[in-house]
Scaffold this motif. Structure first.
Motif, PDB file in Angstrom:
ATOM      1  N   ALA A 248      16.864  -0.523  89.627  1.00 40.24           N
ATOM      2  CA  ALA A 248      16.884   0.351  88.467  1.00 40.24           C
ATOM      3  C   ALA A 248      16.569   1.785  88.857  1.00 40.24           C
ATOM      4  CB  ALA A 248      15.871  -0.149  87.427  1.00 40.24           C
ATOM      5  N   ARG A 249      15.605   1.973  89.754  1.00 36.67           N
ATOM      6  CA  ARG A 249      15.187   3.330  90.093  1.00 36.67           C
ATOM      7  C   ARG A 249      15.010   3.487  91.591  1.00 36.67           C
ATOM      8  NH1 ARG A 249      13.138   2.311  85.114  1.00 36.67           N
ATOM      9  NH2 ARG A 249      11.586   0.887  85.976  1.00 36.67           N
ATOM     10  N   PRO A 250      16.122   3.546  92.334  1.00 38.76           N
ATOM     11  CA  PRO A 250      15.979   3.781  93.774  1.00 38.76           C
ATOM     12  C   PRO A 250      15.367   5.159  93.987  1.00 38.76           C
ATOM     13  CG  PRO A 250      18.255   4.043  93.099  1.00 38.76           C
ATOM     14  CD  PRO A 250      17.531   3.539  91.909  1.00 38.76           C
ATOM     15  N   ARG A 251      14.424   5.271  94.931  1.00 37.80           N
ATOM     16  CA  ARG A 251      13.758   6.555  95.143  1.00 37.80           C
ATOM     17  C   ARG A 251      14.227   7.215  96.429  1.00 37.80           C
ATOM     18  NH1 ARG A 251      10.936   9.818  92.334  1.00 37.80           N
ATOM     19  NH2 ARG A 251       8.931   9.757  93.402  1.00 37.80           N
ATOM     20  N   HIS A 252      14.407   6.403  97.464  1.00 38.67           N
ATOM     21  CA  HIS A 252      14.844   7.008  98.723  1.00 38.67           C
ATOM     22  C   HIS A 252      16.340   7.315  98.658  1.00 38.67           C
ATOM     23  CE1 HIS A 252      15.414   7.782 102.968  1.00 38.67           C
ATOM     24  NE2 HIS A 252      14.094   7.723 103.128  1.00 38.67           N
ATOM     25  N   PRO A 253      16.734   8.477  99.083  1.00 42.58           N
ATOM     26  CA  PRO A 253      18.167   8.821  99.016  1.00 42.58           C
ATOM     27  C   PRO A 253      19.054   7.803  99.734  1.00 42.58           C
ATOM     28  CG  PRO A 253      16.874  10.760  99.595  1.00 42.58           C
ATOM     29  CD  PRO A 253      15.923   9.597  99.599  1.00 42.58           C
ATOM     30  N   TYR A 254      18.497   7.161 100.782  1.00 46.24           N
ATOM     31  CA  TYR A 254      19.294   6.156 101.496  1.00 46.24           C
ATOM     32  C   TYR A 254      19.522   4.927 100.617  1.00 46.24           C
ATOM     33  CZ  TYR A 254      20.566   2.669 104.993  1.00 46.24           C
ATOM     34  OH  TYR A 254      21.209   1.682 105.686  1.00 46.24           O
ATOM     35  N   THR A 255      18.458   4.478  99.945  1.00 44.96           N
ATOM     36  CA  THR A 255      18.598   3.354  99.019  1.00 44.96           C
ATOM     37  C   THR A 255      19.604   3.694  97.932  1.00 44.96           C
ATOM     38  OG1 THR A 255      16.237   3.035  99.367  1.00 44.96           O
ATOM     39  CG2 THR A 255      17.299   1.672  97.689  1.00 44.96           C
ATOM     40  N   GLY A 336      19.121   6.530  84.343  1.00 42.49           N
ATOM     41  CA  GLY A 336      18.796   5.098  84.184  1.00 42.49           C
ATOM     42  C   GLY A 336      20.020   4.221  84.097  1.00 42.49           C
ATOM     43  N   THR A 337      21.026   4.653  83.372  1.00 46.05           N
ATOM     44  CA  THR A 337      22.172   3.776  83.156  1.00 46.05           C
ATOM     45  C   THR A 337      22.884   3.449  84.468  1.00 46.05           C
ATOM     46  OG1 THR A 337      23.403   5.764  82.667  1.00 46.05           O
ATOM     47  CG2 THR A 337      22.727   4.410  80.794  1.00 46.05           C
ATOM     48  N   SER A 338      23.050   4.480  85.312  1.00 49.34           N
ATOM     49  CA  SER A 338      23.818   4.262  86.527  1.00 49.34           C
ATOM     50  C   SER A 338      23.145   3.249  87.449  1.00 49.34           C
ATOM     51  CB  SER A 338      23.997   5.594  87.269  1.00 49.34           C
ATOM     52  OG  SER A 338      24.479   5.361  88.551  1.00 49.34           O
ATOM     53  N   GLY A 339      21.865   3.454  87.712  1.00 45.55           N
ATOM     54  CA  GLY A 339      21.143   2.535  88.595  1.00 45.55           C
ATOM     55  C   GLY A 339      21.123   1.135  88.033  1.00 45.55           C
ATOM     56  N   ALA A 340      20.845   1.057  86.733  1.00 47.32           N
ATOM     57  CA  ALA A 340      20.796  -0.261  86.107  1.00 47.32           C
ATOM     58  C   ALA A 340      22.163  -0.917  86.176  1.00 47.32           C
ATOM     59  CB  ALA A 340      20.329  -0.130  84.667  1.00 47.32           C
ATOM     60  N   GLY A 341      23.186  -0.077  86.039  1.00 43.79           N
ATOM     61  CA  GLY A 341      24.550  -0.602  86.110  1.00 43.79           C
ATOM     62  C   GLY A 341      24.836  -1.240  87.446  1.00 43.79           C
ATOM     63  N   VAL A 342      24.396  -0.574  88.501  1.00 42.85           N
ATOM     64  CA  VAL A 342      24.597  -1.129  89.834  1.00 42.85           C
ATOM     65  C   VAL A 342      23.879  -2.465  89.937  1.00 42.85           C
ATOM     66  CG1 VAL A 342      24.114  -0.838  92.272  1.00 42.85           C
ATOM     67  CG2 VAL A 342      24.921   1.094  90.924  1.00 42.85           C
ATOM     68  N   ALA A 343      22.635  -2.472  89.457  1.00 41.10           N
ATOM     69  CA  ALA A 343      21.868  -3.713  89.513  1.00 41.10           C
ATOM     70  C   ALA A 343      22.595  -4.802  88.759  1.00 41.10           C
ATOM     71  CB  ALA A 343      20.477  -3.497  88.918  1.00 41.10           C
ATOM     72  N   ARG A 344      23.112  -4.434  87.588  1.00 36.89           N
ATOM     73  CA  ARG A 344      23.817  -5.419  86.786  1.00 36.89           C
ATOM     74  C   ARG A 344      25.050  -5.916  87.527  1.00 36.89           C
ATOM     75  NH1 ARG A 344      23.476  -2.821  82.102  1.00 36.89           N
ATOM     76  NH2 ARG A 344      25.562  -1.965  82.361  1.00 36.89           N
ATOM     77  N   ALA A 345      25.770  -4.952  88.078  1.00 34.12           N
ATOM     78  CA  ALA A 345      26.995  -5.334  88.802  1.00 34.12           C
ATOM     79  C   ALA A 345      26.662  -6.282  89.948  1.00 34.12           C
ATOM     80  CB  ALA A 345      27.695  -4.088  89.344  1.00 34.12           C
ATOM     81  N   ALA A 346      25.630  -5.906  90.709  1.00 37.21           N
ATOM     82  CA  ALA A 346      25.286  -6.714  91.873  1.00 37.21           C
ATOM     83  C   ALA A 346      24.744  -8.073  91.462  1.00 37.21           C
ATOM     84  CB  ALA A 346      24.257  -5.966  92.724  1.00 37.21           C
TER      85      ALA A 346
END
Lengths: 359, 313
Positions: A248-255, A336-346
């Motif tokens: 939901a909230r990746p902090r490191h730019p690499y993550t 929030g939506t984008s990160g959560a979206g990735v999580a949802r997709a994955a």
């Protein structure tokens, strides 16, 4: 979260490869993590980031020459670094086991499956041959291999990829180990089989209180299986967080970059993936700053110069650690939506296949 | 709708069940068995095998097959300078310079050649594999010591080595076999060591270590069985070399001195003097040597392919 004493504690693990006439390479540098019974952690990163070397170091499988391992690895409180070969051998297969990436080459082509499964049982448990083969039938049955009595007589090349990985999991679980390390166990398999194998690991390992270390570069695997995730880059852990938090909230730019490189189900047609620029070769030594700085969009002058420490993430509770001076702000990932979206997709992606055909 | 869905599911279940089932007769198809299965379909391998088997049968039943006594002398009155009797009734290939039946001598000679070939190769394989296992299993300084010793052996030309050994051990057929075996040792030692070192780092060896399998079991149960196929192939090819080398040593007069046991190499040597008047005396033993060597070589080459995992299906 399980609260009992950790099965595996890794503290400040460092592995250095040295060769005559060459500058030593530090493949793993100051890695620390722990796994509780029944817990699954993910070690994530791209090829060459040190995840596999970490697992081999934990198992004591690195070659004795040309490799220096320092730090501390404790299995149920017992120190493994510097332990005798004899003791390590007794622990391997019995208290800790490992599943490898390529199920075909991990099986001996000249021996029948049954011989290889019973071998582990005979080595660590007080069984005679007859009891061992009965137990082997039982094991193959438990990992979902149909007609196990017959399969025991077959040779590795006669089994499908999924069957082979099941057989290897059966061998790894033969003595109910306290710790299982799975090094990319699904990479060599096709997608539907991947889901089945992950489901099997979830069932057999997590259900029985075994601690599982999942080594992978596949964020779908992480999303579907792991409780806690440690992201590695160039031999160091750069971010560790609880799974949902991380997605939901990746902090490191690499993550963040890794998450953006995963295809998303909810992305529009023709939407392009955002790759991380450069390649894993474009790193600088950690002693000169952040190894990821050359590829990082957030990098500023103070990213170079000295090692960036792994610290508790100030923006979140004590549960998150981060090695970055200019982390991503939640807003920058897309409110929030984008990160959560990735999580949802994955999660959705792997969840859908995992619960799909079953077996 | 539901019935359609159910039918589909049943069909998928059925296919899945079929996919899981193995056709009968395929269970437990090991590496060696699948190799033999492929050899059986290979015409070149069959030709090689037939040649080898024919010579083995001839050697085994030589006393029954040979029409005459191989050391008895016949037609002596017809042998004079510049003339040796050729083929005639009872002597399909004629007689040699001492009036002995050539065919019977060739038949009996197969015993000697094959015996020397097989025994010396077995000795060579046994000694070479022992050294190879030592080097391959322990590595480190054991490997260094063993391999330097093998290198020394390898640096001496094989015929020279065989001559030296047979001179040292005296002139009898056992000395001959040991002499040839010594020249084979370094080949097998190097071959086995090399493939064992390669297999030692393989995934399944690491996987077995990760399961706590004891080192001796990994070496003998896992690494060795996967390393021997080049040795098997080389042994087949070496049989041919050993037979040729035995013939060469006999030709040089270092063979078995017992005239009761005819030998192709020695026959070739004594025929040398009569090449101009009766070349067939030399041609026949030479043909025998070549054909046997060819048989083993064909078989060995095809065995190499059959045992190569890259060709497996």
């Amino acid at each position: 979260m399980p609260t009992s004493a950790p099965v595996l504690e890794v503290e400040d693990l460092a592995v250095t490869f040295s060769r005559k006439g060459e500058t030593p390479t530090r493949a793993v540098d100051g890695v620390s993590f722990s796994v509780a019974p029944g817990e699954t952690i993910g070690l994530v990163g791209e090829s060459g980031c040190g995840k596999s070397v970490t697992s081999l170091a934990v198992m004591g499988l690195l070659p004795p020459r040309g490799v220096r391992v320092s730090g501390s690895v404790r299995l149920d409180g017992q120190e493994l670094i510097g332990a005798s070969d004899r003791m390590l051998r007794r622990l391997r297969g019995a208290d800790m086991a490992m599943v490898f990436q390529d199920p075909l080459s991990s099986l001996n082509p000249t021996l029948a499956i049954g011989t290889q499964v019973t071998e582990v049982l005979l080595e660590h448990r007080d069984l005679d041959r007859k009891q061992a083969s009965a137990e082997a039938v039982d094991l193959l049955d438990r990992v979902g291999i149909p007609d196990p009595g017959r399969r025991l007589k077959e040779y590795p090349h006669q089994l499908s990829g999924g069957m082979r990985q099941r057989a290897l999991i059966a061998m790894a679980l033969a003595c109910s180990p306290r710790l299982l390390i799975a090094d990319e166990p699904t990479t060599a398999l096709d997608v539907t089989i991947q889901a089945q194998i992950l489901e099997l690991l979830r069932e057999l390992v997590v259900g029985s209180g075994t601690a599982l270390v999942m080594i992978t570069h596949d964020l779908g695997v992480v999303a579907g299986l792991c409780d806690r995730v440690h992201v590695m880059y160039a031999g160091k852990i750069i971010e560790s967080a609880e799974r949902h938090e991380l997605f939901a909230r990746p902090r490191h730019p690499y993550t963040g970059g890794l998450l953006h490189s995963v295809p998303r189900l909810d992305a529009g047609r023709g939407a392009r993936l955002t790759p991380i620029r450069g390649s894993a070769r474009d790193t600088i030594p950690w002693s000169q700053g952040c190894a990821f700085a050359p590829r990082c969009d957030n990098a500023e002058d103070d990213c170079l110069g000295d090692t960036v420490p792994l610290e508790v993430d100030p923006a979140y509770g004590t549960d998150r650690e981060l090695r970055c001076r200019h982390p991503l702000q939640p807003a920058r990932v897309g409110a929030g939506t984008s990160g959560a979206g990735v999580a949802r997709a994955a999660t959705g992606g792997s969840g859908a296949t995992a619960s799909g055909p079953g077996r | 709708m539901t019935s359609l869905g159910e039918r589909k599911r049943d069909r998928i279940d059925m296919l899945a069940a079929q996919a899981g089932a193995v056709p009968t007769g395929e269970v437990g198809l090991s590496l060696t068995r699948s190799a033999f299965r492929r050899l059986r379909r290979d015409p070149v391998a069959i030709i090689g095998a037939v040649i080898v088997v024919v010579f083995l049968v001839v050697a085994a039943f030589a006393p029954l097959l040979a029409p005459k006594d191989p050391i008895a002398q016949y037609l002596l009155s017809e042998i004079r300078p510049g003339s040796i009797p050729g083929a005639r009734e009872g002597f399909p290939l004629g007689v040699d310079n001492l009036g002995r039946d050539l065919l019977s001598r060739l038949i009996h000679g197969s015993r000697q050649s094959l015996l020397i070939g097989v025994v010396s190769t077995v000795l060579g394989v046994a000694a070479g594999m022992t050294l190879g296992i030592l080097a391959g299993a322990f590595g480190g300084w054991v490997d260094t010591v063993v391999m330097r010793f093998v290198d020394i052996l390898l640096s001496i030309p094989s015929l020279l080595m065989a001559i030296t050994v047979s001179v040292l051990l005296g002139q009898n057929q056992w000395a001959l076999m040991i002499a040839i075996a010594v020249t084979q040792v370094p080949i097998f030692a190097r071959l086995l060591r090399g493939s064992m070192l390669a297999q030692r780092g393989s995934d399944y060896a690491v996987a077995a270590r990760a399961l706590g399998v004891r080192p001796a079991r990994i070496v003998f149960g896992h690494v060795l069985p996967n390393s021997v196929s080049p040795v098997i192939v080389q042994a087949t090819l070496s049989l041919a070399t050993a037979i040729i080398e035995a013939a060469a040593l006999s030709f040089l007069g270092l063979g078995d001195p017992d005239i009761a046991r005819p030998e192709w190499g020695a026959m070739l040597a004594s025929a040398q003097a009569y090449l101009s008047i009766r070349p067939w005396l030399a041609v026949w033993p030479a043909v025998c040597i070549i054909v046997v060597a060819l048989g083993f070589t064909l078989l060995g080459e095809r065995l190499r392919e059959a045992l190569d995992p890259k060709f497996r299906r």
